[in-house]
Enzyme design. Structure first.
Site, PDB file in Angstrom:
ATOM      1  N   TYR A   1       0.829  -1.201   0.000  1.00  0.00           N
ATOM      2  CA  TYR A   1       0.000   0.000   0.000  1.00  0.00           C
ATOM      3  C   TYR A   1       0.869   1.260   0.000  1.00  0.00           C
ATOM      4  O   TYR A   1       0.641   2.202  -0.766  1.00  0.00           O
ATOM      5  CB  TYR A   1      -0.919  -0.036   1.228  1.00  0.00           C
ATOM      6  CG  TYR A   1      -1.751   1.207   1.436  1.00  0.00           C
ATOM      7  CD1 TYR A   1      -2.755   1.558   0.534  1.00  0.00           C
ATOM      8  CD2 TYR A   1      -1.538   2.029   2.540  1.00  0.00           C
ATOM      9  CE1 TYR A   1      -3.525   2.698   0.734  1.00  0.00           C
ATOM     10  CE2 TYR A   1      -2.301   3.154   2.749  1.00  0.00           C
ATOM     11  CZ  TYR A   1      -3.287   3.493   1.843  1.00  0.00           C
ATOM     12  OH  TYR A   1      -4.039   4.620   2.032  1.00  0.00           O
TER      13      TYR A   1
ATOM     14  N   GLU B   1     -11.226   4.679   5.220  1.00  0.00           N
ATOM     15  CA  GLU B   1     -10.747   5.538   6.320  1.00  0.00           C
ATOM     16  C   GLU B   1     -11.785   5.588   7.446  1.00  0.00           C
ATOM     17  O   GLU B   1     -11.438   5.530   8.626  1.00  0.00           O
ATOM     18  CB  GLU B   1     -10.449   6.955   5.820  1.00  0.00           C
ATOM     19  CG  GLU B   1      -9.209   7.079   4.961  1.00  0.00           C
ATOM     20  CD  GLU B   1      -7.898   6.953   5.729  1.00  0.00           C
ATOM     21  OE1 GLU B   1      -7.906   6.934   6.973  1.00  0.00           O
ATOM     22  OE2 GLU B   1      -6.852   6.870   5.063  1.00  0.00           O
TER      23      GLU B   1
ATOM     24  N   TRP C   1      -4.743   0.351  10.576  1.00  0.00           N
ATOM     25  CA  TRP C   1      -4.893   0.402   9.126  1.00  0.00           C
ATOM     26  C   TRP C   1      -4.621  -0.960   8.495  1.00  0.00           C
ATOM     27  O   TRP C   1      -5.258  -1.353   7.531  1.00  0.00           O
ATOM     28  CB  TRP C   1      -3.988   1.480   8.538  1.00  0.00           C
ATOM     29  CG  TRP C   1      -4.191   1.680   7.069  1.00  0.00           C
ATOM     30  CD1 TRP C   1      -3.272   1.496   6.079  1.00  0.00           C
ATOM     31  CD2 TRP C   1      -5.400   2.090   6.394  1.00  0.00           C
ATOM     32  NE1 TRP C   1      -3.828   1.762   4.851  1.00  0.00           N
ATOM     33  CE2 TRP C   1      -5.128   2.132   5.022  1.00  0.00           C
ATOM     34  CE3 TRP C   1      -6.680   2.419   6.833  1.00  0.00           C
ATOM     35  CZ2 TRP C   1      -6.087   2.480   4.068  1.00  0.00           C
ATOM     36  CZ3 TRP C   1      -7.636   2.772   5.889  1.00  0.00           C
ATOM     37  CH2 TRP C   1      -7.333   2.798   4.525  1.00  0.00           C
TER      38      TRP C   1
END
Length: 195
Positions: free
Chosen positions: A15, A37, A45
């Site tokens: 990512y 998000e 995350w």
């Protein structure tokens, strides 16, 4: 390869190296990252990245109009899906936010134009050399958060929005010593965003 301190582990590395901080102008991808998000609030995350493929399948690859049309039966189905975050408020916010994106597209032409309009189409390139220097919000994220809330978006507090702006490349917060800092810095925004 030198990477920002948070980019440890295969999910984060992939990512970080190919997506985070690179200017994004695709409305569907912008919507996907906004939903993710919001889903990440209170979680790590990497948890979201591990479930990303399941999210994409569950949310019809984040087709904005499709998600905006989800009914109660679809919400109930999503709440039974163990591959995603089964939080009723977060699932409902994805639908509400899809509806808000459709209104944004009608008014501004695209979500891309709306978001990048806050910075006149030019990414903010910060020069941090230590993760401790990176803020959790800024006057820009405060302003965008306030405007989005006014437009009916949910799960768009200033901290979530700051993280979102980093993700979509409006803010480049790669460390100056990170190998991805310069490539992200060189990438230029689409002229469509500046109209």
């Amino acid at each position: 390869m030198k990477r920002c301190d948070w980019a440890k582990g295969s999910y984060n590395e992939e990512y970080h190296d190919h997506e985070w901080g690179r200017p994004c102008h695709d409305d569907q991808k912008l919507f996907e990252l906004l939903v993710l998000e919001g889903m990440q609030a209170g979680l790590s995350w990497v948890t979201i990245l591990k479930k990303r493929a399941a999210f994409q399948t569950a949310f019809d690859h984040f087709d904005i109009a499709t998600v905006a049309g989800y009914d109660e039966a679809k919400q109930a189905q999503l709440l039974q899906n163990s591959g995603i975050i089964r939080n009723r408020l977060k699932i409902q916010s994805a639908i509400t936010n899809a509806e808000a994106v459709l209104r944004i597209q009608a008014e501004f032409g695209s979500l891309d134009a709306y978001l990048w309009g806050f910075v006149d189409g030019k990414p903010i390139v910060n020069s941090y050399s230590d993760q401790s220097e990176v803020p959790t919000h800024s006057p820009l994220s405060d302003r965008i958060s306030k405007d989005m809330k006014k437009r009916g978006f949910r799960f768009v507090g200033t901290t979530i929005i700051y993280s979102y702006l980093e993700a979509i490349g409006i803010i480049n917060d790669h460390m100056t010593w990170c190998d991805t800092y310069e490539p992200c810095k060189r990438e230029t925004p689409s002229t469509e965003a500046i109209k």
